[in-house]
Enzyme design. Sequence first.
Site, short mmCIF file in Angstrom:
data_model
loop_
_atom_site.label_atom_id
_atom_site.label_comp_id
_atom_site.label_asym_id
_atom_site.label_seq_id
_atom_site.Cartn_x
_atom_site.Cartn_y
_atom_site.Cartn_z
N GLU A 125 -44.77 44.29 33.37
CA GLU A 125 -44.83 45.74 33.18
C GLU A 125 -43.80 46.69 33.73
OE1 GLU A 125 -47.21 46.31 30.91
OE2 GLU A 125 -47.60 44.12 31.17
N TRP A 128 -41.10 46.26 31.27
CA TRP A 128 -41.11 47.38 30.15
C TRP A 128 -40.73 48.65 30.55
CZ3 TRP A 128 -42.01 46.30 25.40
CH2 TRP A 128 -42.50 45.08 24.69
N TRP A 188 -44.93 58.80 6.14
CA TRP A 188 -45.68 59.83 6.73
C TRP A 188 -46.57 60.55 5.79
CZ3 TRP A 188 -46.11 57.08 10.98
CH2 TRP A 188 -44.93 56.35 11.28
N ASN A 199 -53.53 52.11 29.32
CA ASN A 199 -52.48 51.54 28.03
C ASN A 199 -53.05 50.89 26.95
OD1 ASN A 199 -49.80 50.68 27.45
ND2 ASN A 199 -50.67 48.82 27.87
N TRP A 251 -45.18 59.64 14.16
CA TRP A 251 -45.33 59.03 15.72
C TRP A 251 -44.93 60.26 16.48
CZ3 TRP A 251 -40.89 59.22 18.44
CH2 TRP A 251 -39.61 58.96 17.64
N TRP A 290 -44.72 54.69 21.32
CA TRP A 290 -45.01 55.15 20.12
C TRP A 290 -43.99 54.34 19.19
CZ3 TRP A 290 -48.84 58.22 18.49
CH2 TRP A 290 -49.68 58.82 19.54
#
Length: 464
Positions: free
Chosen positions: A285, A288, A317, A354, A372, A395
Site C-alpha cells: 500500500e 501505491w 461523460w 479505501n 472523474w 480516481w
Amino acid sequence: MSLLVWFRRDLRVQDNPALWQAVQDARERAQPLTALYVFDPEGVGGWAPGGASRWYLERSLLSLHETLAGLGVPLKVERGRMTDVVRAFAHKVRIEGVYWNRVIEPGQAALDQSIAQSLRQTGVTVEVFDDDCLLMPEQLRRPNGERYKVFTPFWRRALELLEASPATVRLRPVPAPLDRQLQVDPGMLQSAGIAGRAAWQQKLAHHWMPGEHAALDRWARFFLSGIEDYDHTRDLPGLAATSRLSSALHFGELSAARLFAQCAERLAHETSDAARAGIRRYLAELGWREFGRHVLYGRPDSINRSLDRRFDQPGVWKPDPDGRLLRAWQRGETGIALVDAGMRELWETGWMHNRVRMVVASFLTKNLGIHWREGARWFWDTLVDADLASNTLGWQWVAGCGTDAAPYYRIFNPDTQAERFDPDHLYRSRWLPDGLRPTPIADLKTSRERALSRYRMAVKGEAA
Ligand SMILES: Cc1cc2nc3c(=O)[nH]c(=O)nc-3n(C[C@H](O)[C@H](O)[C@H](O)COP(=O)(O)OP(=O)(O)OC[C@H]3O[C@@H](n4cnc5c(N)ncnc54)[C@H](O)[C@@H]3O)c2cc1C
C-alpha cells in the site's frame, strides 16, 4: 546572519533530512536557525487547498511549532506565493543558508529551481534534500528508460532496489536542541488565515489529532497490534483495521521511510505467517502511494486530464445540467446504501475507507456517468488526506482511464460489494442509522449497461 529551514510537506522533526542538516550547521557555525512555512492559498494548477486539509494543516503546524520551540527553532508561518515569500523572508532576516526537502508534485521542481536560483544570486547557499518518496522518480525507470505504467513491475523493482541498498532509506533521529529558550505562542497562526471556521471543519476535531506525536502513537499502536490482521481485514470498512495514517503521510508528520524501515526490519525476523502477510500487504500500500507520485511526476497534466486521452472525447461523460445527480452523491442521498454510507462518513470525518472510496467513485463515474474530475474535486475539498498524486491515481484508476487502471468493463456493484465487505451491516448501520432510504437515483443494472456502451465507444470507437 542566520539560517533558515523551509518546511513544506515534512511537518516533523524526526527523519527530516533538511532540518537535521540545518540544525547541525547552525550549531557548528553558532548561528540562529529559523523555520518557515508558507501557506499559498492558490495551490498548484488550480487545486487550491481544500477545506478539510486546511483544517488539518493548521493544527499540524501548531503542533510543529510546539515541537520546534523545544528544539530552540522558532516557526514563522506566512501567507502568499512561495517564491515571493521565501525570497522576501530570506532577505528580511538576513539569511545565509536555506534548507528544504523536495516535494514530488507538478510545478514544485520549477518552483524549487526558481527560488534556489534567486537565493544563490544574492549569495545565499541552498541545500535541497530528497524525502517525499522512498525512491525518487529519477531513480526508478524501466530497463528501456521509460517510466513504469503498471504497478506490479514498478513495485517489484522498487523493492529490489530498496533491498539491495538499504542506505537509500536513511532515518535520522530528532536533532539535539539548540541553546535557545522559546515561548510557545498559540496565536501565531492567526494572520496566516489557513483554516476556515465552518462548523463542518470544527467537527473534524472529534476524529483527528494532527501532529507528529499523535501520528507516531497511531503508527506504534497499529504496528504492534493491527498489522498482523491487516491482510484479511483491510477491506472491511466496518472495522477500524487500517492504519489511518494517510493524512500524516500526506503532510509528512511521519516519513514513509520510517514505516518502510520498521516493516522491513520486522520482516527479517517475524515468524508468524499472518504478520508477514500483513506487513507485506502494508508495504504494497505504501508502494501505491509511491507509484502515484512517480506517475504524476511523469504526467503532471493528469491532475486535470485523463491519462488515457480516449476518455476525454465528447460523449464519454454524461451532462448533469442542474447538478442534481452530483449533489445527491455528495450528500449521501443516492438511495444506494453503501454509496450513501461512504459519502456520509466522508462528510462527518474527512476520511473514507479505501474499499468504499472505490465503490463511490465507480458509482459516480460509471453508473451516473459524471466526469472523474468532479469526484476528485469533492474529495479534494472534503478529505483530510487530500493528496494530488493519490487522489488523481485513485480516481483515474476507478474510472478506467488511468495508468494500470481497472478495465473499463469492471463496474463495482455497490450492493454486491456491501454483501461481500459489510456482511454484518456494521458500516452501513453506523453511517445510515435512521434506516430511511430515498428512492435510488439510478437503476444499477441499466446504468451499468449504458456505462459499458459509452466506454466501449471510447475504447473501441463503437457507436454508443
Ligand atoms: C477514488 C480514490 C481517491 C483517493 N484519494 C486519496 C487521497 O486523496 N489521499 C490519499 O492519501 N489516498 C487516497 N486514496 C487511497 C486510499 O484510499 C487511502 O490512502 C487510504 O484509504 C488511507 O487510509 P489508511 O491510511 O488507513 O490506509 P492503509 O490501508 O493503512 O494504508 C497505508 C498507507 O498506504 C497508502 N495507501 C493505501 N492505499 C493507497 C492507494 N490505493 N493509493 C495510494 N496510496 C495508498 C496511504 O498513504 C496509506 O496511509 C484514494 C483512493 C481512491 C480509490
